[in-house]
Design an enzyme around this catalytic site. Structure first.
Site, PDB file in Angstrom:
ATOM      1  CB  VAL A  98       6.435   8.232  -1.132  1.00 21.59           C
ATOM      2  CG1 VAL A  98       5.006   8.408  -1.629  1.00 21.59           C
ATOM      3  CG2 VAL A  98       6.525   7.041  -0.180  1.00 21.59           C
ATOM      4  CG  HIS A 102       6.422  13.204   1.278  1.00 21.24           C
ATOM      5  ND1 HIS A 102       6.562  12.568   0.058  1.00 21.24           N
ATOM      6  CD2 HIS A 102       7.464  12.788   2.038  1.00 21.24           C
ATOM      7  CE1 HIS A 102       7.632  11.801   0.092  1.00 21.24           C
ATOM      8  NE2 HIS A 102       8.207  11.912   1.279  1.00 21.24           N
TER       9      HIS A 102
HETATM   10  P1  AMP Z   1      10.646   9.940   1.390  1.00 20.83           P
HETATM   11  O1  AMP Z   1      11.812   9.031   1.600  1.00 20.83           O
HETATM   12  O2  AMP Z   1      10.959  11.392   1.554  1.00 20.83           O
HETATM   13  O3  AMP Z   1       9.909   9.632   0.098  1.00 20.83           O
HETATM   14  O4  AMP Z   1       9.663   9.630   2.571  1.00 20.83           O
HETATM   15  C1  AMP Z   1       8.586   8.749   2.480  1.00 20.83           C
HETATM   16  C2  AMP Z   1       8.085   8.543   3.878  1.00 20.83           C
HETATM   17  O5  AMP Z   1       6.779   8.005   3.786  1.00 20.83           O
HETATM   18  C3  AMP Z   1       8.930   7.568   4.696  1.00 20.83           C
HETATM   19  O6  AMP Z   1       9.368   8.225   5.882  1.00 20.83           O
HETATM   20  C4  AMP Z   1       7.964   6.417   4.963  1.00 20.83           C
HETATM   21  O7  AMP Z   1       8.153   5.860   6.240  1.00 20.83           O
HETATM   22  C5  AMP Z   1       6.619   7.077   4.813  1.00 20.83           C
HETATM   23  N1  AMP Z   1       5.516   6.230   4.401  1.00 20.83           N
HETATM   24  C6  AMP Z   1       5.497   5.309   3.409  1.00 20.83           C
HETATM   25  N2  AMP Z   1       4.278   4.746   3.309  1.00 20.83           N
HETATM   26  C7  AMP Z   1       3.503   5.349   4.246  1.00 20.83           C
HETATM   27  C8  AMP Z   1       2.145   5.221   4.657  1.00 20.83           C
HETATM   28  N3  AMP Z   1       1.326   4.339   4.063  1.00 20.83           N
HETATM   29  N4  AMP Z   1       1.692   6.006   5.659  1.00 20.83           N
HETATM   30  C9  AMP Z   1       2.521   6.881   6.272  1.00 20.83           C
HETATM   31  N5  AMP Z   1       3.804   7.058   5.942  1.00 20.83           N
HETATM   32  C10 AMP Z   1       4.297   6.302   4.944  1.00 20.83           C
END
Ligand code: AMP
Ligand code: ZN
Length: 113
Positions: A98, A102
């Site tokens: 994403v 974060h």
């Molecule tokens: P990253 O791989 O560091 O970009 O982590 C993205 C994280 O966002 C992953 O652990 C996903 O499971 C989480 N994620 C994706 N969409 C959502 C959402 N709508 N609400 C909460 N977590 C999410």
């Protein structure tokens, strides 16, 4: 990328629902939708900053408040004493899916390297 297409922007501005733990004017904490540990929270700024690569001078206080909020969340979720990981994934090889910065807070079990 258009911020209208950003899932975390859309959760932060309440256009779509998310499992929000807490929020303030600047930051939001979500429960990860696919948790990798008993406690798996995401701390993120409401403003669209794509990744740690986009942090600039002037973001120091924001970054500090993200860590302080993560520390507070660790206490509230009972993992401050047992231990936890705070992780920023950055870019493709860093595993960032994403593209809205974060901070992962993971805890509640023995975490692998
Ligand atoms: P990253 O791989 O560091 O970009 O982590 C993205 C994280 O966002 C992953 O652990 C996903 O499971 C989480 N994620 C994706 N969409 C959502 C959402 N709508 N609400 C909460 N977590 C999410
Ligand atoms: Zn965004």
């Amino acid at each position: 990328m258009n911020v209208d297409d950003c899932v975390f922007c859309n959760i932060a501005n309440h256009s779509i629902s998310g499992d929000i733990v807490t929020e303030n004017d600047e930051l939001i904490v979500l429960k990860d939708i696919l948790p990798k540990a008993p406690v798996h929270l995401l701390v993120l700024p409401k403003d669209h900053i794509p990744s740690v690569n986009d942090i600039k001078p002037g973001h120091e206080a924001l970054m500090g408040r993200m860590i302080l909020l993560a520390q507070q969340m660790a206490k509230q979720h009972g993992v401050a004493d047992s231990g936890y990981k705070l992780i920023f994934n950055v870019g493709k090889e860093g595993g960032q899916m994403v593209k809205h910065m974060h901070l992962h807070l993971l805890g509640g079990k023995q975490l692998a390297e």
